[in-house]
Design a protein around this motif. Structure first.
Motif, PDB file in Angstrom:
ATOM      1  N   VAL A   1      46.099   5.303  59.798  1.00 33.46           N
ATOM      2  CA  VAL A   1      47.219   4.852  58.961  1.00 33.46           C
ATOM      3  C   VAL A   1      48.334   5.885  59.116  1.00 33.46           C
ATOM      4  CG1 VAL A   1      47.956   4.136  56.666  1.00 33.46           C
ATOM      5  CG2 VAL A   1      45.560   3.842  57.354  1.00 33.46           C
ATOM      6  N   PRO A   2      49.269   5.666  60.042  1.00 36.01           N
ATOM      7  CA  PRO A   2      50.213   6.727  60.426  1.00 36.01           C
ATOM      8  C   PRO A   2      51.069   7.261  59.286  1.00 36.01           C
ATOM      9  CG  PRO A   2      50.843   4.611  61.376  1.00 36.01           C
ATOM     10  CD  PRO A   2      49.475   4.439  60.839  1.00 36.01           C
ATOM     11  N   GLN A   3      51.438   6.397  58.331  1.00 41.57           N
ATOM     12  CA  GLN A   3      52.283   6.873  57.237  1.00 41.57           C
ATOM     13  C   GLN A   3      51.552   7.847  56.320  1.00 41.57           C
ATOM     14  OE1 GLN A   3      51.450   3.710  57.823  1.00 41.57           O
ATOM     15  NE2 GLN A   3      51.082   2.529  55.945  1.00 41.57           N
ATOM     16  N   ASP A   4      50.220   7.846  56.378  1.00 38.47           N
ATOM     17  CA  ASP A   4      49.455   8.737  55.509  1.00 38.47           C
ATOM     18  C   ASP A   4      49.366  10.161  56.043  1.00 38.47           C
ATOM     19  OD1 ASP A   4      49.040   6.635  53.818  1.00 38.47           O
ATOM     20  OD2 ASP A   4      46.931   6.309  54.350  1.00 38.47           O
ATOM     21  N   VAL A   5      49.737  10.377  57.292  1.00 35.24           N
ATOM     22  CA  VAL A   5      49.571  11.719  57.860  1.00 35.24           C
ATOM     23  C   VAL A   5      50.870  12.525  57.865  1.00 35.24           C
ATOM     24  CG1 VAL A   5      47.703  10.860  59.306  1.00 35.24           C
ATOM     25  CG2 VAL A   5      49.992  11.077  60.278  1.00 35.24           C
ATOM     26  N   VAL A   6      51.984  11.907  57.485  1.00 35.98           N
ATOM     27  CA  VAL A   6      53.259  12.626  57.519  1.00 35.98           C
ATOM     28  C   VAL A   6      53.623  13.144  56.135  1.00 35.98           C
ATOM     29  CG1 VAL A   6      54.137  11.326  59.491  1.00 35.98           C
ATOM     30  CG2 VAL A   6      54.630  10.520  57.180  1.00 35.98           C
ATOM     31  N   GLU A   7      54.325  14.265  56.117  1.00 37.94           N
ATOM     32  CA  GLU A   7      54.855  14.799  54.870  1.00 37.94           C
ATOM     33  C   GLU A   7      56.189  15.463  55.146  1.00 37.94           C
ATOM     34  OE1 GLU A   7      52.799  18.082  53.107  1.00 37.94           O
ATOM     35  OE2 GLU A   7      51.927  18.729  55.015  1.00 37.94           O
ATOM     36  N   VAL A   8      57.090  15.378  54.173  1.00 38.39           N
ATOM     37  CA  VAL A   8      58.396  16.006  54.293  1.00 38.39           C
ATOM     38  C   VAL A   8      58.304  17.404  53.694  1.00 38.39           C
ATOM     39  CG1 VAL A   8      60.835  15.854  53.679  1.00 38.39           C
ATOM     40  CG2 VAL A   8      59.528  13.759  54.127  1.00 38.39           C
ATOM     41  N   VAL A   9      58.617  18.405  54.485  1.00 40.23           N
ATOM     42  CA  VAL A   9      58.523  19.800  54.032  1.00 40.23           C
ATOM     43  C   VAL A   9      59.882  20.469  54.164  1.00 40.23           C
ATOM     44  CG1 VAL A   9      56.080  19.949  54.653  1.00 40.23           C
ATOM     45  CG2 VAL A   9      57.821  20.634  56.303  1.00 40.23           C
ATOM     46  N   GLU A  10      60.100  21.474  53.348  1.00 39.94           N
ATOM     47  CA  GLU A  10      61.338  22.261  53.407  1.00 39.94           C
ATOM     48  C   GLU A  10      61.063  23.582  54.103  1.00 39.94           C
ATOM     49  OE1 GLU A  10      63.986  22.518  50.131  1.00 39.94           O
ATOM     50  OE2 GLU A  10      63.215  20.713  49.161  1.00 39.94           O
ATOM     51  N   ARG A  11      61.963  23.957  54.983  1.00 39.66           N
ATOM     52  CA  ARG A  11      61.881  25.217  55.707  1.00 39.66           C
ATOM     53  C   ARG A  11      63.243  25.902  55.673  1.00 39.66           C
ATOM     54  NH1 ARG A  11      56.479  25.439  55.904  1.00 39.66           N
ATOM     55  NH2 ARG A  11      55.524  23.812  57.196  1.00 39.66           N
ATOM     56  N   GLU A  12      63.250  27.186  55.982  1.00 38.27           N
ATOM     57  CA  GLU A  12      64.523  27.879  56.135  1.00 38.27           C
ATOM     58  C   GLU A  12      65.250  27.334  57.360  1.00 38.27           C
ATOM     59  OE1 GLU A  12      66.298  30.336  54.575  1.00 38.27           O
ATOM     60  OE2 GLU A  12      64.926  30.096  52.869  1.00 38.27           O
ATOM     61  N   THR A  13      66.532  27.071  57.208  1.00 39.77           N
ATOM     62  CA  THR A  13      67.305  26.632  58.365  1.00 39.77           C
ATOM     63  C   THR A  13      67.423  27.789  59.334  1.00 39.77           C
ATOM     64  OG1 THR A  13      68.582  25.116  56.977  1.00 39.77           O
ATOM     65  CG2 THR A  13      69.477  25.645  59.149  1.00 39.77           C
ATOM     66  N   PRO A  14      66.936  27.628  60.563  1.00 43.02           N
ATOM     67  CA  PRO A  14      66.926  28.757  61.498  1.00 43.02           C
ATOM     68  C   PRO A  14      68.309  29.043  62.069  1.00 43.02           C
ATOM     69  CG  PRO A  14      66.098  26.796  62.573  1.00 43.02           C
ATOM     70  CD  PRO A  14      66.328  26.418  61.140  1.00 43.02           C
TER      71      PRO A  14
ATOM     72  N   GLN B   1      57.576   5.860  54.140  1.00 40.27           N
ATOM     73  CA  GLN B   1      57.914   4.446  54.031  1.00 40.27           C
ATOM     74  C   GLN B   1      58.513   3.936  55.345  1.00 40.27           C
ATOM     75  OE1 GLN B   1      60.586   3.627  50.765  1.00 40.27           O
ATOM     76  NE2 GLN B   1      60.832   1.458  51.316  1.00 40.27           N
ATOM     77  N   ALA B   2      59.321   4.777  55.995  1.00 44.62           N
ATOM     78  CA  ALA B   2      59.924   4.392  57.271  1.00 44.62           C
ATOM     79  C   ALA B   2      58.861   4.217  58.354  1.00 44.62           C
ATOM     80  CB  ALA B   2      60.944   5.448  57.698  1.00 44.62           C
ATOM     81  N   VAL B   3      57.884   5.128  58.400  1.00 48.49           N
ATOM     82  CA  VAL B   3      56.813   5.017  59.388  1.00 48.49           C
ATOM     83  C   VAL B   3      56.001   3.748  59.147  1.00 48.49           C
ATOM     84  CG1 VAL B   3      54.650   6.048  60.185  1.00 48.49           C
ATOM     85  CG2 VAL B   3      56.675   7.486  59.851  1.00 48.49           C
ATOM     86  N   ALA B   4      55.720   3.454  57.867  1.00 50.55           N
ATOM     87  CA  ALA B   4      54.979   2.230  57.537  1.00 50.55           C
ATOM     88  C   ALA B   4      55.739   0.997  58.005  1.00 50.55           C
ATOM     89  CB  ALA B   4      54.714   2.160  56.037  1.00 50.55           C
ATOM     90  N   ALA B   5      57.054   0.990  57.815  1.00 51.63           N
ATOM     91  CA  ALA B   5      57.869  -0.143  58.247  1.00 51.63           C
ATOM     92  C   ALA B   5      57.851  -0.269  59.764  1.00 51.63           C
ATOM     93  CB  ALA B   5      59.299   0.014  57.740  1.00 51.63           C
ATOM     94  N   ALA B   6      57.921   0.865  60.470  1.00 53.39           N
ATOM     95  CA  ALA B   6      57.919   0.836  61.927  1.00 53.39           C
ATOM     96  C   ALA B   6      56.577   0.371  62.479  1.00 53.39           C
ATOM     97  CB  ALA B   6      58.251   2.223  62.479  1.00 53.39           C
ATOM     98  N   ALA B   7      55.500   0.667  61.746  1.00 47.97           N
ATOM     99  CA  ALA B   7      54.161   0.294  62.205  1.00 47.97           C
ATOM    100  C   ALA B   7      53.805  -1.156  61.897  1.00 47.97           C
ATOM    101  CB  ALA B   7      53.126   1.216  61.561  1.00 47.97           C
ATOM    102  N   SER B   8      54.582  -1.794  61.045  1.00 46.41           N
ATOM    103  CA  SER B   8      54.259  -3.158  60.638  1.00 46.41           C
ATOM    104  C   SER B   8      54.684  -4.160  61.703  1.00 46.41           C
ATOM    105  CB  SER B   8      54.948  -3.500  59.316  1.00 46.41           C
ATOM    106  OG  SER B   8      56.355  -3.518  59.482  1.00 46.41           O
TER     107      SER B   8
END
Length: 332
Positions: free
Chosen positions: A12-25, A308-315
């Motif tokens: 289930v591809p949408q279940d493996v992604v997460e949005v994380v915050e990092r320092e802008t390099p 949600q975007a990945v789920a839509a793309a996979a549908s």
């Protein structure tokens, strides 16, 4: 900065992604910091998240194989497009991110005033369509080309590129509701797949000898295309949307001399000289900027809605691409 990461792969591809915050390099020696404007979600991205693609990056990874951005800053001794320039991002850099750092020399300047969303899809589907159409068999103007999955992004680009070259297309779809989309893009003949496909292709084209078939579905759909081609024709497979291996009969292979071959854009990238790749991108970017080449976009998502975007793309059943806008809506 924010980016879409995955630390594992799963069905289930949408279940493996997460949005994380990092320092802008900050850009280093020879590098550029780029703000990402748009990045599509392709079938290959979904397959990568599921662990089913031909090549898989080491984990953890950032999603996204293509996109466009605008240069924010250059590092020391960086030679490439300057700050403010819209650029094509290198393939496979991880574009589902608000910012990326890339070698400045690897960035290709893009025409200003062109739609960034359309340009963001430049490096995967349009080259696939163009190479399938021109690098397989010689097709004089007026020739017919047969393809299935015609309502896909590659299918839509192929219809447009064929028309620009004076070629005619027979376009096969898997459901009646998809036919209108292909007709709007300029498909000459649109047919719903079925056991009698060869007879309907012959009737629609007046018995034309079709020497190039393009298959993205696999399974028995491959054989139905083979039966619809002229003896000695070439059938190219570039996908398995049906989830099954290509099926082709001895009658097609042996008695009618059909050649079945595969195409993988990643393999072409590995072998093509840099100047050849650059020329192809420039050609396609020019067509997009002139409004002669485009893809339907179903929905654009903010980066916080990546799952949600990945789920839509996979549908299934979509009639357009799914695109991430990592930094929000793109102003005029």
């Amino acid at each position: 900065m924010k980016r879409v990461e995955y630390r594992r792969r799963g069905p289930v591809p949408q279940d493996v992604v997460e949005v994380v915050e990092r320092e802008t390099p900050a850009p280093g020696q020879g590098e550029a910091l780029v703000e990402v404007l748009a990045a599509p979600i392709n079938p290959s991205d979904v397959l990568t998240l599921a662990g089913d693609y031909g090549t898989l990056p080491p984990l953890p990874a950032v999603g996204g194989n293509e996109g466009v951005g605008r240069v924010v800053a250059l590092g020391a001794d960086a030679h490439g497009p300057g700050p403010g320039q819209m650029v094509l991002l290198p393939v496979g850099i991880g574009t589902w991110s608000t910012h990326v750092v890339a070698p400045a020399k690897a960035l290709m300047a893009l025409p200003e005033g062109a739609d960034p969303v359309q340009l963001s899809m430049l490096t995967v589907n349009p080259p696939t369509a163009r190479l399938l159409l021109t690098d397989t068999v010689e097709l004089p103007p007026g020739s017919w080309v047969l393809q299935n999955a015609a309502n896909s992004a590659v299918g839509g680009y192929l219809v447009q590129l064929a028309k620009a070259r004076g070629l005619r297309t027979v376009n096969v779809v898997r459901r009646e509701s998809a036919a209108e989309v292909v007709e709007e893009q300029g498909g000459d003949v649109v047919l719903v797949d079925g056991d009698d496909l060869a007879a309907r292709v012959e009737s629609a084209t007046g018995g034309a000898a079709i020497t190039l078939g393009i298959d993205a579905v696999g399974g028995m759909a491959t054989e139905r295309l083979a039966q619809s081609l002229a003896s000695g024709a070439t059938l190219v497979n570039y996908g398995a949307m049906g989830g099954e291996a290509c099926a082709i009969s001895p009658a097609s292979l042996i008695f009618r001399g059909i050649t079945l071959r595969g195409f993988w854009l990643s393999w072409w990238y590995k072998q093509a000289e840099p100047q050849v790749r650059a020329a192809l991108f420039a050609e396609l970017a020019g067509l997009i900027a002139q409004g002669q080449l485009s893809a339907r976009v179903q929905t654009a998502y903010a980066i916080d809605d990546a799952a949600q975007a990945v789920a839509a793309a996979a549908s299934g059943g979509r009639d357009g691409k799914v695109v991430l806008l990592p930094n929000g809506a793109i102003g005029g």
